[in-house]
Design a protein around this motif. Structure first.
Motif, mmCIF file in Angstrom:
data_model
loop_
_atom_site.group_PDB
_atom_site.id
_atom_site.type_symbol
_atom_site.label_atom_id
_atom_site.label_comp_id
_atom_site.label_asym_id
_atom_site.label_seq_id
_atom_site.Cartn_x
_atom_site.Cartn_y
_atom_site.Cartn_z
ATOM 1 N N GLN A 1 7.221 20.816 -6.280
ATOM 2 C CA GLN A 1 7.433 21.117 -4.863
ATOM 3 C C GLN A 1 7.208 19.921 -3.965
ATOM 4 O O GLN A 1 7.659 19.914 -2.817
ATOM 5 C CB GLN A 1 6.513 22.263 -4.416
ATOM 6 C CG GLN A 1 6.834 23.593 -5.060
ATOM 7 C CD GLN A 1 6.106 24.727 -4.371
ATOM 8 O OE1 GLN A 1 5.936 24.736 -3.148
ATOM 9 N NE2 GLN A 1 5.656 25.697 -5.147
ATOM 10 N N SER A 2 6.492 18.918 -4.461
ATOM 11 C CA SER A 2 6.215 17.751 -3.620
ATOM 12 C C SER A 2 5.871 16.559 -4.499
ATOM 13 O O SER A 2 5.614 16.697 -5.701
ATOM 14 C CB SER A 2 5.057 18.039 -2.657
ATOM 15 O OG SER A 2 3.860 18.308 -3.377
ATOM 16 N N SER A 3 5.872 15.386 -3.873
ATOM 17 C CA SER A 3 5.525 14.163 -4.585
ATOM 18 C C SER A 3 4.951 13.161 -3.596
ATOM 19 O O SER A 3 5.309 13.166 -2.412
ATOM 20 C CB SER A 3 6.764 13.575 -5.278
ATOM 21 O OG SER A 3 6.425 12.409 -6.007
ATOM 22 N N VAL A 4 4.059 12.307 -4.100
ATOM 23 C CA VAL A 4 3.498 11.234 -3.277
ATOM 24 C C VAL A 4 3.568 9.933 -4.077
ATOM 25 O O VAL A 4 3.513 9.950 -5.308
ATOM 26 C CB VAL A 4 2.043 11.514 -2.854
ATOM 27 C CG1 VAL A 4 1.961 12.770 -2.001
ATOM 28 C CG2 VAL A 4 1.121 11.625 -4.064
ATOM 29 N N ALA A 5 3.717 8.824 -3.380
ATOM 30 C CA ALA A 5 3.765 7.509 -4.013
ATOM 31 C C ALA A 5 2.734 6.609 -3.349
ATOM 32 O O ALA A 5 2.762 6.419 -2.130
ATOM 33 C CB ALA A 5 5.162 6.906 -3.889
ATOM 34 N N ILE A 6 1.806 6.083 -4.159
ATOM 35 C CA ILE A 6 0.689 5.277 -3.655
ATOM 36 C C ILE A 6 0.917 3.816 -4.050
ATOM 37 O O ILE A 6 0.976 3.509 -5.244
ATOM 38 C CB ILE A 6 -0.647 5.758 -4.247
ATOM 39 C CG1 ILE A 6 -0.813 7.268 -4.030
ATOM 40 C CG2 ILE A 6 -1.812 4.995 -3.654
ATOM 41 C CD1 ILE A 6 -1.990 7.863 -4.793
ATOM 42 N N PRO A 7 1.049 2.906 -3.098
ATOM 43 C CA PRO A 7 1.206 1.489 -3.463
ATOM 44 C C PRO A 7 -0.112 0.900 -3.938
ATOM 45 O O PRO A 7 -1.171 1.176 -3.369
ATOM 46 C CB PRO A 7 1.668 0.848 -2.148
ATOM 47 C CG PRO A 7 1.059 1.714 -1.086
ATOM 48 C CD PRO A 7 1.052 3.114 -1.646
ATOM 49 N N LEU A 8 -0.049 0.093 -4.969
ATOM 50 C CA LEU A 8 -1.226 -0.617 -5.474
ATOM 51 C C LEU A 8 -1.091 -2.079 -5.065
ATOM 52 O O LEU A 8 -0.114 -2.739 -5.434
ATOM 53 C CB LEU A 8 -1.338 -0.481 -6.991
ATOM 54 C CG LEU A 8 -1.312 0.965 -7.527
ATOM 55 C CD1 LEU A 8 -1.467 0.980 -9.033
ATOM 56 C CD2 LEU A 8 -2.384 1.812 -6.854
ATOM 57 N N ILE A 9 -2.060 -2.564 -4.302
ATOM 58 C CA ILE A 9 -1.925 -3.850 -3.620
ATOM 59 C C ILE A 9 -2.968 -4.835 -4.133
ATOM 60 O O ILE A 9 -4.129 -4.484 -4.349
ATOM 61 C CB ILE A 9 -2.077 -3.659 -2.100
ATOM 62 C CG1 ILE A 9 -0.991 -2.695 -1.593
ATOM 63 C CG2 ILE A 9 -1.982 -4.985 -1.361
ATOM 64 C CD1 ILE A 9 -1.133 -2.307 -0.135
ATOM 65 N N HIS A 10 -2.519 -6.079 -4.337
ATOM 66 C CA HIS A 10 -3.422 -7.173 -4.712
ATOM 67 C C HIS A 10 -3.008 -8.425 -3.953
ATOM 68 O O HIS A 10 -1.836 -8.802 -3.974
ATOM 69 C CB HIS A 10 -3.355 -7.421 -6.225
ATOM 70 C CG HIS A 10 -4.199 -8.569 -6.691
ATOM 71 N ND1 HIS A 10 -5.577 -8.568 -6.570
ATOM 72 C CD2 HIS A 10 -3.867 -9.764 -7.254
ATOM 73 C CE1 HIS A 10 -6.052 -9.699 -7.049
ATOM 74 N NE2 HIS A 10 -5.040 -10.445 -7.458
ATOM 75 N N ASP A 11 -3.967 -9.028 -3.270
ATOM 76 C CA ASP A 11 -3.702 -10.232 -2.461
ATOM 77 C C ASP A 11 -2.576 -10.000 -1.460
ATOM 78 O O ASP A 11 -1.715 -10.867 -1.235
ATOM 79 C CB ASP A 11 -3.351 -11.414 -3.366
ATOM 80 C CG ASP A 11 -4.564 -11.941 -4.127
ATOM 81 O OD1 ASP A 11 -5.696 -11.646 -3.687
ATOM 82 O OD2 ASP A 11 -4.377 -12.628 -5.141
ATOM 83 N N GLY A 12 -2.575 -8.814 -0.864
ATOM 84 C CA GLY A 12 -1.618 -8.521 0.191
ATOM 85 C C GLY A 12 -0.230 -8.145 -0.269
ATOM 86 O O GLY A 12 0.655 -7.910 0.557
ATOM 87 N N ALA A 13 0.012 -8.071 -1.580
ATOM 88 C CA ALA A 13 1.333 -7.729 -2.108
ATOM 89 C C ALA A 13 1.236 -6.530 -3.033
ATOM 90 O O ALA A 13 0.244 -6.357 -3.751
ATOM 91 C CB ALA A 13 1.937 -8.919 -2.854
ATOM 92 N N VAL A 14 2.276 -5.692 -3.030
ATOM 93 C CA VAL A 14 2.317 -4.517 -3.908
ATOM 94 C C VAL A 14 2.727 -4.969 -5.308
ATOM 95 O O VAL A 14 3.781 -5.565 -5.493
ATOM 96 C CB VAL A 14 3.315 -3.480 -3.371
ATOM 97 C CG1 VAL A 14 3.377 -2.272 -4.312
ATOM 98 C CG2 VAL A 14 2.930 -3.034 -1.962
ATOM 99 N N PHE A 15 1.875 -4.694 -6.300
ATOM 100 C CA PHE A 15 2.196 -5.077 -7.673
ATOM 101 C C PHE A 15 2.601 -3.876 -8.528
ATOM 102 O O PHE A 15 3.116 -4.044 -9.639
ATOM 103 C CB PHE A 15 1.016 -5.795 -8.325
ATOM 104 C CG PHE A 15 -0.173 -4.927 -8.625
ATOM 105 C CD1 PHE A 15 -0.280 -4.265 -9.835
ATOM 106 C CD2 PHE A 15 -1.180 -4.763 -7.694
ATOM 107 C CE1 PHE A 15 -1.381 -3.455 -10.119
ATOM 108 C CE2 PHE A 15 -2.285 -3.971 -7.968
ATOM 109 C CZ PHE A 15 -2.377 -3.310 -9.174
ATOM 110 N N ALA A 16 2.394 -2.646 -8.024
ATOM 111 C CA ALA A 16 2.796 -1.436 -8.747
ATOM 112 C C ALA A 16 2.737 -0.261 -7.788
ATOM 113 O O ALA A 16 2.163 -0.357 -6.692
ATOM 114 C CB ALA A 16 1.896 -1.185 -9.959
ATOM 115 N N VAL A 17 3.333 0.858 -8.205
ATOM 116 C CA VAL A 17 3.302 2.090 -7.413
ATOM 117 C C VAL A 17 2.892 3.231 -8.329
ATOM 118 O O VAL A 17 3.465 3.412 -9.414
ATOM 119 C CB VAL A 17 4.671 2.393 -6.774
ATOM 120 C CG1 VAL A 17 4.631 3.733 -6.040
ATOM 121 C CG2 VAL A 17 5.081 1.280 -5.814
#
Length: 410
Positions: free
Chosen positions: A181-197
């Motif tokens: 019914q729903s989904s969320v996406a969380i950015p994973l950040i290192h040194d100010g840049a997203v390296f994974a979601v």
């Protein structure tokens, strides 16, 4: 809450009026005490009925499936931080992902979790890991960063919500998303840049309010370092088991795989034969002297690639030391091993190695093989027998060790 505010405003006024009243001190004391008791009762009532959670004050109540008291929520977030301290860089990405998914599920219920990583250009995302019920279809999904909420989170660096799954269904038409019914996406950040979601698929609806956004942000801050540590551990394992020159598995990896294969052969005996082959290049030292070590390195890469092309998909090829290569042939008895050796020889008959612009050479190889049970039961015994037979083959061969035909180009 309005009652508390009104009481707070009225109590000082009433206290001031009592202080100015023309009555005895005893009466004033009794009246002030009564005001204090009433105000205390209002505060107690407000505490019990309204609660002190900030989400109640702001109007951002947590969804029913996310209800945690402050202490419980804090302890579970701390558990994520402790996981990093306890495991450090000692878990592979797959194991760390399962651990993180389990911990996060306690904070934010979901059915499937996926980890998306960008390619080198940052234009595409791939789900390298998936966990949960029926998670297999979610593994190795590739998509442009402009599609899906994982791409949105990667580009924005903020948690993204799909409250009705319309975005996900439009971007992933091949997936069966009907259970969600729903989904969320969380950015994973290192040194100010997203390296994974880190993306979660839920069977329940989710409300994109301040409470949920803060909770998911806190989760992302804590699991990001865990995945970075696991990736660093993967790289250290890879470098420890790979020969840097040929990019083939090294001798340490050979013995790890061999012990695993031997366990199966020992359990099933004749039903699962196993053969080991030791190979080296005839006259490799002469080639090094004649053409130089850089050409010798290219020759090792050439031999490794040619060997791999002639083997079955199930076979395991590794580089040992100097010019020696080792092969594990699962399910291969001695006759099958000989057939594979002949196929390798035929492959090298047709493939030539370019020494320079005007000269090529045809490498010849020495072979020795050993078969489980007939030649030994342990990895060391099999390898020793294979290497001995390889040395015997060298002694019996009186032909020239290398053939160097020269080809001149106009």
């Amino acid at each position: 809450m309005k009652v508390v505010i009104a009481a707070g405003l009225f109590a000082p006024i009433l206290t001031f009026a009592i202080a100015l009243a023309a009555v005895s001190v005893a009466v004033k004391t009794a009246a002030l005490l009564a005001v204090a008791m009433v105000y205390l009762g209002v505060c107690i009532w407000a505490y019990r009925n309204l609660g002190t959670d900030e989400s109640s004050i702001t109007g951002d109540d947590p969804p029913s499936d996310l209800e945690h008291d402050g202490a419980e929520l804090h302890s579970r977030l701390i558990a994520l931080e402790e996981a990093r301290e306890f495991f450090g860089s000692s878990l592979r990405s797959e194991d760390m992902f399962r651990l993180v998914s389990s911990r996060v599920r306690e904070l934010f219920p979901f059915r499937v979790s996926t980890l998306f990583v960008p390619d080198e250009t940052g234009s595409r995302l791939t789900s390298v890991l998936a966990n949960g019920d029926d998670a297999e279809p979610f593994a190795l999904i590739e998509s442009d960063v402009s599609k899906g909420i994982a791409g949105m989170a990667y580009l924005s660096g903020e948690t993204e919500f799909d409250q009705d799954m319309k975005l996900e269904r439009a971007s992933r038409p091949d997936l069966d998303l009907s259970p969600f019914q729903s989904s969320v996406a969380i950015p994973l950040i290192h040194d100010g840049a997203v390296f994974a979601v880190f993306q979660l698929y839920r069977e329940e609806p989710v409300t994109a309010n301040q409470y949920t956004n803060d909770l998911l942000g806190a989760i992302g801050e804590r699991i990001g370092p865990l995945f970075l540590s696991a990736q660093a551990f993967d790289r250290s394992l890879s470098s420890a088991l790979v020969d840097p020159l040929t990019e083939l598995p090294n001798e340490r990896a050979f013995f790890l795989v061999l012990e695993n294969q031997l366990a199966e052969s020992q359990r099933l005996r004749d039903e699962r034969p196993l053969t080991v082959i030791a190979i080296d290049i005839k006259g490799f030292e002469e080639a090094n002297r004649r053409y130089g070590h850089s050409t010798g390195d290219r020759l090792l890469k050439f031999v490794g690639a040619t060997l791999r092309a002639q083997l079955r998909k199930m076979d395991f090829l590794a580089r040992s030391v100097n010019d020696e290569f080792l092969v594990i042939l699962p399910t291969a008895a001695s006759d099958v091993g000989e057939e594979i050796i002949e196929r390798i020889k035929a492959g090298f008959e047709t493939d030539k190695f370019d020494v320079g612009e005007h000269e090529s050479m045809k490498p010849w190889l020495n072979f020795g093989s050993a078969t489980f049970w007939k030649d030994g039961e342990t990895g060391q015994q099999l390898l020793r027998h294979a290497q001995l037979r390889k040395q015997q083959a060298k002694s019996a061969d009186t032909s020239k060790v290398l053939w160097f035909p020269k080809e001149y180009v106009n």
